[in-house]
Design an enzyme around this catalytic site. Structure first.
Site, PDB file in Angstrom:
ATOM      1  N   GLU A  71     -23.298 -42.546 -23.389  1.00 32.70           N
ATOM      2  CA  GLU A  71     -22.870 -43.382 -22.261  1.00 32.70           C
ATOM      3  C   GLU A  71     -21.509 -42.950 -21.731  1.00 32.70           C
ATOM      4  OE1 GLU A  71     -24.661 -45.436 -20.710  1.00 32.70           O
ATOM      5  OE2 GLU A  71     -26.258 -46.038 -22.081  1.00 32.70           O
TER       6      GLU A  71
ATOM      7  N   ARG B  85     -21.225 -41.500 -17.845  1.00 33.91           N
ATOM      8  CA  ARG B  85     -20.510 -42.384 -16.922  1.00 33.91           C
ATOM      9  C   ARG B  85     -19.075 -41.931 -16.681  1.00 33.91           C
ATOM     10  NH1 ARG B  85     -22.881 -48.488 -17.627  1.00 33.91           N
ATOM     11  NH2 ARG B  85     -24.630 -48.013 -19.006  1.00 33.91           N
TER      12      ARG B  85
ATOM     13  N   ASP C  17     -36.159 -39.789 -21.955  1.00 39.44           N
ATOM     14  CA  ASP C  17     -36.167 -39.481 -20.523  1.00 39.44           C
ATOM     15  C   ASP C  17     -35.246 -38.346 -20.071  1.00 39.44           C
ATOM     16  OD1 ASP C  17     -33.967 -41.036 -21.133  1.00 39.44           O
ATOM     17  OD2 ASP C  17     -34.373 -42.611 -19.680  1.00 39.44           O
TER      18      ASP C  17
ATOM     19  N   GLU D 225     -34.098 -46.271 -11.121  1.00 41.73           N
ATOM     20  CA  GLU D 225     -35.054 -45.163 -11.255  1.00 41.73           C
ATOM     21  C   GLU D 225     -36.105 -45.123 -10.145  1.00 41.73           C
ATOM     22  OE1 GLU D 225     -32.867 -45.738 -14.831  1.00 41.73           O
ATOM     23  OE2 GLU D 225     -34.193 -47.184 -13.811  1.00 41.73           O
TER      24      GLU D 225
ATOM     25  N   THR E 186     -27.612 -37.689 -14.824  1.00 44.42           N
ATOM     26  CA  THR E 186     -28.526 -38.806 -14.994  1.00 44.42           C
ATOM     27  C   THR E 186     -27.911 -40.144 -14.589  1.00 44.42           C
ATOM     28  OG1 THR E 186     -30.185 -39.690 -16.532  1.00 44.42           O
ATOM     29  CG2 THR E 186     -27.938 -39.415 -17.379  1.00 44.42           C
TER      30      THR E 186
END
Length: 650
Positions: A284, A288, A417, A549, A635
């Site tokens: 994360e 980010r 994913d 998404e 992503t």
């Protein structure tokens, strides 16, 4: 001893030369008299000296003068001078003996009076010459204060001018290298009126989200829009790192919200610091924070953003201290120790987490010249290359100590994913020179299509998870990004039309998961069994937390096909967000997408500003905004430059 005896203390008789002497003496000896006399004389001398020193002390004599008089007085008391000295020190006037100390005091007093008069005269002449009254003096003080304020304002203006020059320099750089088409006002020039209005609506959604965060949760990780205070998910540990600020920076810049961007950028420059004792998620924080800062740096050339990204990247490196080079999921900022989640298949690392580092780490090495970051992710790939993959499927768990796969569970949704996403995008980021990454993507796609791709009774295609070799009959919201991924990877594949068709099928299925709810927002996961088509069954699957998404796939499909339905589907999502998720103080997720007036979860996720609103804005923008031949999105939707097409500012 008899009872009549009396207890008497012994009496000791004194004798002098054999003659008894009485012990009850009442007369002082001569030696004792001398001692008492000396004590009295000393006491009198001290009193006498103090009496003559008191006037000088009241006049606040300086230390040297007091010392001189003490020396002189001490000499007079304990070692009297000759009579001729006494005569010189004493003066007779009108039959009275007057001490010389008093004469000196009077002389000094007279000198002080004359000095004060002289000073008063000088001051009077100055006041007369300058004609300064008390009121005029106050005016002068006010003028001085005003001048100081002017100086402060001038400095602020100079700083603002310098920052504006830096911004214009960055904008010119962006324009010269086709980062964002500044001449076309972020791509609005080629848009019809309706699309422009929709694009402006998305921009206002961004402003509402940002302004609410600034007002109620500034510096916190996220906003609770109903409670109106900060929120921090477990992925951020227990410390506030301003996740929303960093996640939103490039979105603000791309939308042209420069005042808001500047506020966020300045906070990053002065307040962003990864310190403390928290365990933070390597995944994360990378997507980010490192990704967000590097993206803003690539767009603006601001060195502070690059340096902050480098600092955070260094904090993540201890997580790679494993026998295999596969990083732990968590790293402690203070101790530098890593660990995995206890629930993750016997302490394994997660595929989607350790496999979603390549874009950021490769670019970080490129712009800093430090190869360690690229070396770390290359070691991960080298280890994966050595492992057996049944049916070309990658299990979701891998033990970082033994290097052995965990339980047999594969997914293109949660836990798996973005690993597949980064295989394709690493190839794109490298300018299509990283052929190893492209090969790994193509091979894994064969396994995904062969084992995970399912067709429902109603003809809907979807990707199911594989557990112990069997599909589980459901698809997660997270897996809906695959529509866009397939479209992006169709170029360069052996069968472009096939993969574009499959991408369209996935986009259609995910749209159905939205369209079949009361709110027109999709659930966290949806099932295909027993007559159920693209609908959630369990209560813990019915929530929507502002995920991006589905609109991400709409964006990619619009760019590649120009089919108007994707913009219409995106607009339906905007209307649903405005109707069901908007609050007076931001946007919130909802707990049940199948209910009208659903309960809100009171969290404005940072990825709502980073991804959902960015993809919607780009959906209603011209292709000149972040073109695919120059930029690739991580992503978290943070755009990073493709190697060879964009020159980072020095």
């Amino acid at each position: 001893m008899a009872s009549g005896d009396v207890f008497v203390l012994p009496v000791y008789q004194r004798y002098i030369n054999g003659v008894p002497v009485s012990t009850n003496r009442r007369i002082l000896r001569l030696r004792e008299k001398y001692v008492i006399l000396l004590v009295l004389i000393s006491f009198g001398s001290v009193c006498f000296g103090a009496f003559f020193f008191l006037p000088d002390l009241r006049d606040r004599m300086n230390v040297m003068e007091i010392k001189r008089q003490l020396d002189q007085a001490g000499g007079d008391i304990f070692m009297p001078r000759a009579d001729e000295d006494v005569v010189k020190r004493l003066h007779f006037k009108a039959g009275e003996l007057e001490d010389s100390h008093k004469l000196r005091d009077k002389a000094k007093l007279q000198e002080k009076i004359e000095w004060d008069k002289a000073q008063d005269e000088v001051l009077r002449k100055i006041r007369t010459r300058l004609n300064i009254s008390k009121e005029h003096h106050d005016q002068v003080r006010q003028v001085i204060a005003d001048d100081k304020q002017k100086v402060v304002r001038l400095k602020e203006q100079q700083e603002e001018q310098k920052k504006e020059e830096e911004r214009q320099k960055a904008l010119k750089f962006v324009k010269d290298h086709d980062a964002v088409d500044v001449e076309k006002k972020d791509g609005a020039v080629n848009l019809d009126k309706q699309t422009k209005q929709r694009r402006e609506t998305v921009k206002q959604m961004m402003k509402h989200s940002w302004d609410s965060y600034v007002k109620y949760a500034w510096g916190q990780n996220e906003l609770k829009p109903i409670s109106r205070h900060g929120h921090s998910a477990t992925v951020f540990g227990h410390t506030s790192f301003g996740a929303t600020i960093v996640d939103a920076l490039d979105t603000l810049y791309i939308m042209g919200m420069m005042d808001e961007y500047k506020k966020g950028r300045d906070w990053v420059a002065t307040s962003l610091s990864f310190e403390g004792s928290s365990d933070i998620s390597v995944f994360e924080v990378n997507i980010r924070f490192v990704g967000g800062l590097l993206s803003a740096y690539a767009l603006t050339g601001d060195q502070i953003l690059k340096n902050k990204a480098l600092d955070i990247g260094n904090k993540l490196l201890p997580a790679f201290n494993t026998p295999t080079g596969i990083p732990f999921a968590l790293v402690n900022l203070r101790s530098g120790t890593g660990r995995n989640f206890g629930w993750a298949s016997g302490g394994s690392s997660i595929l989607s987490e350790f496999g979603t580092l390549h874009l950021e780490f490769a670019y970080l090495s490129q712009v800093t010249g430090n190869p360690v970051f690229l070396e770390k992710v290359q070691k991960i790939r080298a280890h994966l290359q050595k492992l057996d993959k049944a049916d070309n499927l990658y299990p979701n768990y891998l033990n970082p100590r033994t290097g052995i796969w965990g339980q047999r569970h594969s997914s293109v949704g949660a836990l798996g994913d973005s690993f597949y996403e980064y295989l394709l995008k690493a190839w794109i980021q490298s300018g299509k020179t990283d052929t190893e990454a492209r090969k790994m993507y193509d091979e894994s796609l064969k396994g995904i299509e062969g084992k995970m791709l399912q067709t429902s009774a109603g003809g809907l295609k979807y990707f199911a998870d594989i557990r112990n070799g069997r599909p589980d009959g459901k698809m997660g919201h997270l897996a809906c990004f695959t529509g866009g991924l397939l479209a992006l990877g169709a170029e360069g594949s052996t069968n472009k039309d096939h993969y574009m068709g499959l991408a369209a099928d996935i986009a259609h299925t995910c749209h159905e998961s939205y369209d079949r709810t009361a709110t027109k927002l999709g659930p966290e996961s949806f099932r295909f069994s027993g007559g159920i088509e693209a609908k959630a069954i369990r209560q813990n699957e019915k929530y929507y937390i502002l995920r991006p998404e589905v609109v991400e796939t709409y964006f990619y499909m619009w760019r590649f096909t120009k089919d108007q339905k994707y913009r219409e589907w995106g607009w339906q999502a905007v209307e649903a967000l405005e109707k069901w998720c908007k609050t007076e103080s931001g946007y919130s997720g909802i707990r049940d997408v199948y209910q009208l007036n659903p309960t809100k979860d009171d969290v404005q996720q940072s990825f709502f500003l980073a991804e959902t609103l960015k993809y919607l804005y780009l959906l209603f923008s011209d292709d000149s905004v972040l073109p695919f031949d120059k930029w690739v999105f991580n992503t978290e939707a943070h755009p990073l430059p493709i190697k060879g097409t964009h020159i980072s500012m020095p």
